[in-house]
Design a protein around this motif. Sequence first.
Motif, PDB file in Angstrom:
ATOM      1  N   GLN A  45      35.308  36.475  42.583  1.00 51.16           N
ATOM      2  CA  GLN A  45      35.699  35.167  42.510  1.00 51.16           C
ATOM      3  C   GLN A  45      36.984  34.661  41.874  1.00 51.16           C
ATOM      4  OE1 GLN A  45      32.147  33.025  40.758  1.00 51.16           O
ATOM      5  NE2 GLN A  45      33.212  31.212  40.587  1.00 51.16           N
ATOM      6  N   TYR A  46      37.176  35.421  41.016  1.00 48.76           N
ATOM      7  CA  TYR A  46      38.395  35.143  40.435  1.00 48.76           C
ATOM      8  C   TYR A  46      39.621  35.927  40.962  1.00 48.76           C
ATOM      9  CZ  TYR A  46      35.427  32.925  37.052  1.00 48.76           C
ATOM     10  OH  TYR A  46      34.447  32.020  36.508  1.00 48.76           O
ATOM     11  N   VAL A  47      39.764  36.649  42.021  1.00 52.94           N
ATOM     12  CA  VAL A  47      40.432  37.340  42.581  1.00 52.94           C
ATOM     13  C   VAL A  47      41.227  36.347  43.677  1.00 52.94           C
ATOM     14  CG1 VAL A  47      41.325  39.239  44.196  1.00 52.94           C
ATOM     15  CG2 VAL A  47      39.511  39.729  42.464  1.00 52.94           C
ATOM     16  N   LYS A  48      42.499  36.067  43.626  1.00 45.15           N
ATOM     17  CA  LYS A  48      43.204  35.130  44.445  1.00 45.15           C
ATOM     18  C   LYS A  48      43.012  35.614  45.944  1.00 45.15           C
ATOM     19  CE  LYS A  48      46.656  33.272  41.476  1.00 45.15           C
ATOM     20  NZ  LYS A  48      48.003  33.520  41.283  1.00 45.15           N
ATOM     21  N   ASN A  49      42.730  34.675  47.013  1.00 41.01           N
ATOM     22  CA  ASN A  49      42.713  34.946  48.365  1.00 41.01           C
ATOM     23  C   ASN A  49      43.465  36.008  48.892  1.00 41.01           C
ATOM     24  OD1 ASN A  49      40.362  33.570  48.368  1.00 41.01           O
ATOM     25  ND2 ASN A  49      41.566  31.414  49.243  1.00 41.01           N
ATOM     26  N   ALA A  50      44.826  35.841  48.414  1.00 36.79           N
ATOM     27  CA  ALA A  50      45.854  36.798  49.044  1.00 36.79           C
ATOM     28  C   ALA A  50      45.510  38.422  48.421  1.00 36.79           C
ATOM     29  CB  ALA A  50      47.177  36.549  48.217  1.00 36.79           C
ATOM     30  N   PHE A  51      44.505  38.716  47.589  1.00 40.44           N
ATOM     31  CA  PHE A  51      44.494  39.936  47.360  1.00 40.44           C
ATOM     32  C   PHE A  51      43.128  40.457  47.552  1.00 40.44           C
ATOM     33  CE2 PHE A  51      47.633  38.116  44.076  1.00 40.44           C
ATOM     34  CZ  PHE A  51      48.555  38.916  44.737  1.00 40.44           C
ATOM     35  N   LYS A  52      42.283  39.442  47.993  1.00 46.36           N
ATOM     36  CA  LYS A  52      40.573  39.920  48.124  1.00 46.36           C
ATOM     37  C   LYS A  52      40.485  41.005  49.265  1.00 46.36           C
ATOM     38  CE  LYS A  52      38.720  35.710  46.622  1.00 46.36           C
ATOM     39  NZ  LYS A  52      37.256  34.960  46.294  1.00 46.36           N
ATOM     40  N   ASN A  53      41.371  41.202  50.203  1.00 40.91           N
ATOM     41  CA  ASN A  53      41.135  42.332  50.941  1.00 40.91           C
ATOM     42  C   ASN A  53      41.371  43.633  50.276  1.00 40.91           C
ATOM     43  OD1 ASN A  53      40.426  40.765  53.174  1.00 40.91           O
ATOM     44  ND2 ASN A  53      42.770  40.785  53.961  1.00 40.91           N
ATOM     45  N   ASP A  54      42.065  43.846  49.226  1.00 43.55           N
ATOM     46  CA  ASP A  54      42.364  44.824  48.479  1.00 43.55           C
ATOM     47  C   ASP A  54      41.757  44.943  47.028  1.00 43.55           C
ATOM     48  OD1 ASP A  54      44.506  45.460  50.326  1.00 43.55           O
ATOM     49  OD2 ASP A  54      45.702  43.872  49.642  1.00 43.55           O
ATOM     50  N   VAL A  55      41.415  44.121  46.697  1.00 45.28           N
ATOM     51  CA  VAL A  55      40.765  44.095  45.134  1.00 45.28           C
ATOM     52  C   VAL A  55      39.237  43.386  45.195  1.00 45.28           C
ATOM     53  CG1 VAL A  55      41.134  43.409  42.906  1.00 45.28           C
ATOM     54  CG2 VAL A  55      43.025  44.064  44.144  1.00 45.28           C
ATOM     55  N   GLN A  56      38.547  44.305  44.719  1.00 47.19           N
ATOM     56  CA  GLN A  56      37.281  43.937  44.396  1.00 47.19           C
ATOM     57  C   GLN A  56      36.876  43.038  43.217  1.00 47.19           C
ATOM     58  OE1 GLN A  56      34.331  47.047  44.084  1.00 47.19           O
ATOM     59  NE2 GLN A  56      32.643  45.978  44.759  1.00 47.19           N
ATOM     60  N   ARG A  57      37.455  43.730  42.208  1.00 43.95           N
ATOM     61  CA  ARG A  57      37.313  43.038  40.986  1.00 43.95           C
ATOM     62  C   ARG A  57      38.255  43.662  39.924  1.00 43.95           C
ATOM     63  NH1 ARG A  57      34.016  46.368  37.480  1.00 43.95           N
ATOM     64  NH2 ARG A  57      33.096  47.906  38.656  1.00 43.95           N
ATOM     65  N   TYR A  58      38.414  43.305  38.515  1.00 43.87           N
ATOM     66  CA  TYR A  58      39.586  43.802  37.643  1.00 43.87           C
ATOM     67  C   TYR A  58      39.088  43.514  36.334  1.00 43.87           C
ATOM     68  CZ  TYR A  58      42.285  39.578  37.369  1.00 43.87           C
ATOM     69  OH  TYR A  58      42.420  38.237  37.150  1.00 43.87           O
ATOM     70  N   GLU A  59      39.519  44.286  35.702  1.00 42.00           N
ATOM     71  CA  GLU A  59      39.212  44.063  34.037  1.00 42.00           C
ATOM     72  C   GLU A  59      40.292  44.440  33.070  1.00 42.00           C
ATOM     73  OE1 GLU A  59      35.984  46.992  32.442  1.00 42.00           O
ATOM     74  OE2 GLU A  59      35.990  47.448  34.606  1.00 42.00           O
TER      75      GLU A  59
END
Length: 154
Positions: A45-59
Amino acid sequence: MNRNQAYTLVRQTFTGAFDKNRFSNFSLNLLNHLDESKAASWNNQYVKNAFKNDVQRYERLGTYTSPEKEKLDVLIVHLTTESKLERARTAIRNFVADHLKTRDEKDAALVAFVSPSETMWRFSYVKMEYATVERDSGEVGVETRLTPARRFSY
Protein backbone atom coordinates in the motif's frame (compact mmCIF):
# COMPACT_ATOMS: atom_id res chain seq x y z
CA MET A 1 35.63 -8.96 15.98
CA ASN A 2 38.75 -10.60 14.66
CA ARG A 3 39.52 -11.48 11.04
CA ASN A 4 38.28 -15.08 11.27
CA GLN A 5 35.01 -14.01 12.87
CA ALA A 6 34.52 -11.38 10.15
CA TYR A 7 35.24 -13.95 7.43
CA THR A 8 32.73 -16.36 8.98
CA LEU A 9 30.09 -13.64 9.29
CA VAL A 10 30.45 -12.61 5.63
CA ARG A 11 30.43 -16.23 4.48
CA GLN A 12 27.32 -17.12 6.51
CA THR A 13 25.49 -13.98 5.38
CA PHE A 14 26.19 -14.09 1.65
CA THR A 15 26.63 -17.70 0.56
CA GLY A 16 23.13 -18.98 1.23
CA ALA A 17 19.51 -18.04 0.96
CA PHE A 18 18.50 -14.71 2.43
CA ASP A 19 18.05 -14.71 6.19
CA LYS A 20 16.89 -11.49 7.83
CA ASN A 21 18.59 -12.26 11.15
CA ARG A 22 21.96 -12.93 9.49
CA PHE A 23 21.65 -9.79 7.36
CA SER A 24 20.72 -7.73 10.42
CA ASN A 25 23.66 -9.15 12.38
CA PHE A 26 26.00 -8.39 9.46
CA SER A 27 24.71 -4.80 9.28
CA LEU A 28 25.10 -4.27 13.02
CA ASN A 29 28.69 -5.51 12.87
CA LEU A 30 29.54 -3.50 9.77
CA LEU A 31 28.09 -0.20 10.95
CA ASN A 32 28.92 1.14 14.37
CA HIS A 33 25.92 2.69 16.09
CA LEU A 34 23.14 1.60 13.74
CA ASP A 35 20.02 3.32 15.07
CA GLU A 36 17.51 0.49 15.21
CA SER A 37 14.87 2.82 16.65
CA LYS A 38 14.39 3.99 13.04
CA ALA A 39 13.30 0.49 11.98
CA ALA A 40 10.05 0.41 10.02
CA SER A 41 8.27 -1.62 7.39
CA TRP A 42 5.97 -0.68 4.55
CA ASN A 43 3.60 -3.01 2.74
CA ASN A 44 2.48 -2.73 -0.89
CA GLN A 45 0.00 0.00 0.00
CA TYR A 46 2.93 2.35 0.68
CA VAL A 47 4.88 1.48 -2.48
CA LYS A 48 4.45 4.19 -5.11
CA ASN A 49 2.55 3.14 -8.23
CA ALA A 50 5.67 3.60 -10.36
CA PHE A 51 7.37 0.75 -8.45
CA LYS A 52 4.47 -1.63 -7.70
CA ASN A 53 5.39 -3.94 -10.60
CA ASP A 54 8.82 -4.48 -9.06
CA VAL A 55 8.49 -4.04 -5.28
CA GLN A 56 6.11 -6.02 -3.09
CA ARG A 57 7.12 -4.45 0.25
CA TYR A 58 10.18 -3.10 2.04
CA GLU A 59 11.61 -2.54 5.45
CA ARG A 60 14.27 -0.44 7.12
CA LEU A 61 16.38 -2.19 9.75
CA GLY A 62 17.89 1.06 10.93
CA THR A 63 19.75 4.24 10.05
CA TYR A 64 23.46 4.91 10.37
CA THR A 65 24.91 8.41 10.69
CA SER A 66 28.59 8.76 9.81
CA PRO A 67 31.01 11.04 11.69
CA GLU A 68 30.62 13.41 8.68
CA LYS A 69 26.83 13.46 9.33
CA GLU A 70 25.98 11.48 6.21
CA LYS A 71 22.94 9.24 6.69
CA LEU A 72 22.57 5.70 5.40
CA ASP A 73 19.54 3.40 5.61
CA VAL A 74 19.82 -0.39 5.84
CA LEU A 75 16.93 -1.75 3.76
CA ILE A 76 15.38 -5.03 2.76
CA VAL A 77 13.37 -4.74 -0.46
CA HIS A 78 11.10 -7.69 -1.23
CA LEU A 79 10.59 -7.99 -4.99
CA THR A 80 7.46 -9.12 -6.80
CA THR A 81 9.04 -11.94 -8.82
CA GLU A 82 12.36 -13.76 -8.89
CA SER A 83 13.14 -12.41 -12.37
CA LYS A 84 13.32 -8.85 -10.98
CA LEU A 85 16.79 -9.50 -9.59
CA GLU A 86 18.14 -10.04 -13.10
CA ARG A 87 15.94 -7.81 -15.23
CA ALA A 88 14.96 -4.78 -13.20
CA ARG A 89 18.24 -3.47 -11.81
CA THR A 90 17.62 0.12 -12.80
CA ALA A 91 13.99 0.07 -11.63
CA ILE A 92 14.81 -1.29 -8.20
CA ARG A 93 17.78 1.07 -7.87
CA ASN A 94 15.44 3.96 -8.73
CA PHE A 95 13.06 2.73 -6.05
CA VAL A 96 15.85 3.04 -3.48
CA ALA A 97 16.77 6.49 -4.81
CA ASP A 98 13.18 7.60 -4.37
CA HIS A 99 13.18 6.22 -0.82
CA LEU A 100 16.39 8.12 -0.02
CA LYS A 101 14.94 11.40 -1.32
CA THR A 102 11.56 11.09 0.36
CA ARG A 103 12.58 9.61 3.73
CA ASP A 104 14.57 12.31 5.54
CA GLU A 105 16.99 12.99 2.65
CA LYS A 106 19.40 10.09 3.16
CA ASP A 107 22.76 9.95 1.36
CA ALA A 108 23.01 6.19 0.78
CA ALA A 109 21.55 2.77 1.48
CA LEU A 110 22.78 -0.76 2.03
CA VAL A 111 20.08 -2.88 0.46
CA ALA A 112 19.17 -6.54 0.34
CA PHE A 113 16.97 -7.09 -2.73
CA VAL A 114 15.12 -10.32 -2.01
CA SER A 115 13.18 -12.54 -4.40
CA PRO A 116 9.83 -13.98 -3.22
CA SER A 117 11.35 -17.41 -2.55
CA GLU A 118 14.22 -15.78 -0.60
CA THR A 119 16.69 -18.24 -2.12
CA MET A 120 18.03 -15.58 -4.47
CA TRP A 121 19.02 -12.13 -3.30
CA ARG A 122 21.38 -9.26 -4.11
CA PHE A 123 23.31 -6.98 -1.78
CA SER A 124 23.81 -3.43 -3.07
CA TYR A 125 25.21 -0.13 -1.95
CA VAL A 126 23.28 2.77 -3.51
CA LYS A 127 24.68 6.27 -3.02
CA MET A 128 23.22 9.62 -3.94
CA GLU A 129 25.78 11.97 -5.43
CA TYR A 130 25.28 15.65 -6.01
CA ALA A 131 26.98 17.77 -8.64
CA THR A 132 26.88 21.47 -9.40
CA VAL A 133 25.77 22.09 -12.98
CA GLU A 134 25.19 25.12 -15.14
CA ARG A 135 21.74 25.14 -16.72
CA ASP A 136 20.94 26.37 -20.25
CA SER A 137 19.63 29.58 -18.69
CA GLY A 138 23.04 30.24 -17.14
CA GLU A 139 21.86 29.54 -13.61
CA VAL A 140 23.81 27.19 -11.40
CA GLY A 141 21.92 24.30 -9.85
CA VAL A 142 22.41 20.99 -8.11
CA GLU A 143 21.92 17.71 -9.97
CA THR A 144 21.29 14.41 -8.20
CA ARG A 145 23.13 11.37 -9.51
CA LEU A 146 22.99 7.74 -8.45
CA THR A 147 25.67 5.13 -8.41
CA PRO A 148 25.30 2.97 -11.53
CA ALA A 149 22.83 0.09 -11.28
CA ARG A 150 25.48 -2.63 -11.54
CA ARG A 151 28.19 -1.05 -9.44
CA PHE A 152 28.52 -2.11 -5.80
CA SER A 153 26.09 -5.06 -6.14
CA TYR A 154 26.95 -8.58 -4.99
